[in-house]
Scaffold this active site. Structure first.
Site, mmCIF file in Angstrom:
data_model
loop_
_atom_site.group_PDB
_atom_site.id
_atom_site.type_symbol
_atom_site.label_atom_id
_atom_site.label_comp_id
_atom_site.label_asym_id
_atom_site.label_seq_id
_atom_site.Cartn_x
_atom_site.Cartn_y
_atom_site.Cartn_z
ATOM 1 C CB CYS A 4 18.682 9.448 -0.718
ATOM 2 S SG CYS A 4 19.374 10.063 0.812
ATOM 3 C CG HIS A 38 22.083 11.789 -3.215
ATOM 4 N ND1 HIS A 38 20.827 12.233 -3.566
ATOM 5 C CD2 HIS A 38 22.103 11.756 -1.869
ATOM 6 C CE1 HIS A 38 20.124 12.479 -2.487
ATOM 7 N NE2 HIS A 38 20.877 12.197 -1.437
ATOM 8 C CD GLU A 66 20.807 11.928 -7.223
ATOM 9 O OE1 GLU A 66 21.201 10.751 -7.151
ATOM 10 O OE2 GLU A 66 20.327 12.537 -6.248
HETATM 11 N N1 GLN Z 1 17.122 12.063 5.579
HETATM 12 C C1 GLN Z 1 16.219 12.241 4.483
HETATM 13 C C2 GLN Z 1 14.863 11.654 4.809
HETATM 14 O O1 GLN Z 1 14.690 11.070 5.833
HETATM 15 C C3 GLN Z 1 16.758 11.645 3.203
HETATM 16 C C4 GLN Z 1 17.977 12.373 2.776
HETATM 17 C C5 GLN Z 1 18.178 12.433 1.289
HETATM 18 O O2 GLN Z 1 17.335 12.057 0.501
HETATM 19 N N2 GLN Z 1 19.300 12.997 0.915
HETATM 20 O O3 GLN Z 1 13.957 11.789 4.037
#
Ligand code: GLN
Length: 185
Positions: free
Chosen positions: A83, A170, A172
């Site tokens: 992410c 995610h 995890e």
């Molecule tokens: N939208 C977040 C970002 O731009 C990432 C979201 C996440 O890690 N759950 O950093």
């Protein structure tokens, strides 16, 4: 063989990664300083967790971690980036534009799978992996050397390039250790 895996712990969801890594038999070290990367013979791999990538970038700057992290990853040791972590690893970032390390030859759009209100659970197109998306980045370009590991709605959501594994979602938080096992054994 048990390894010592670092988890970047400046901000975001680092604890859930630590739990999964310990479940795979690895020792875990939270990384907040350059010394954390090198102490006791160094680390065998590194996780970049989810969170807020713009905040992580600021904290990496404040902590003088940019060059040490960059050198660590470029040394070829295994990395898992999820992410916000994938946003840091990408070659180019949109939505809005921001700096990134560029290890992974992909482009991403931040929040491309929806903002906080659009966080959702799903499964991969093959039904094999449970997915948790939280303001997830969307992969908008993949370089030739990038292998797709999982798709959702026909789009890539997990990829591998050399020793670097990255995911929009995610693993995890869904108790899915497969990507951690793929990255670190
Ligand atoms: N939208 C977040 C970002 O731009 C990432 C979201 C996440 O890690 N759950 O950093």
């Amino acid at each position: 063989m048990a390894k010592t895996i670092g988890v970047l712990a400046l901000q975001g969801g680092f604890e859930a990664h630590a739990r999964i890594l310990r479940g795979l038999g690895h020792a875990v070290r939270e990384v907040r300083t350059a010394a954390d990367l090198t102490a006791d013979g160094g680390l065998d791999g590194l996780v970049f967790p989810g969170g807020e990538s713009s905040t992580m970038l600021k904290l990496i700057g404040f902590s003088d971690l940019w060059a040490p992290i960059d050198a660590f990853v470029r040394s070829g040791r295994p990395v898992l980036a999820t992410c916000a972590g994938m946003i840091l690893a990408a070659k180019a970032v949109a939505g809005p534009e921001q700096a990134s390390f560029g290890w992974l030859d992909v482009d991403v759009t931040r929040n491309g799978w929806g903002r906080q209100v659009h966080s959702f659970e799903a499964t991969t197109d093959d039904g094999a992996v449970r997915l948790v998306f939280i303001r997830a980045p969307r992969l908008t370009r993949l370089g030739d050397g990038v292998e797709v590991l999982h798709t959702f709605d026909g789009e890539p959501i997990a990829v591998r390039q050399g020793a670097l594994v990255a995911a929009s979602f995610h693993p995890e938080l869904a108790d899915e250790p497969a990507l951690h096992a793929l990255a670190f054994g």
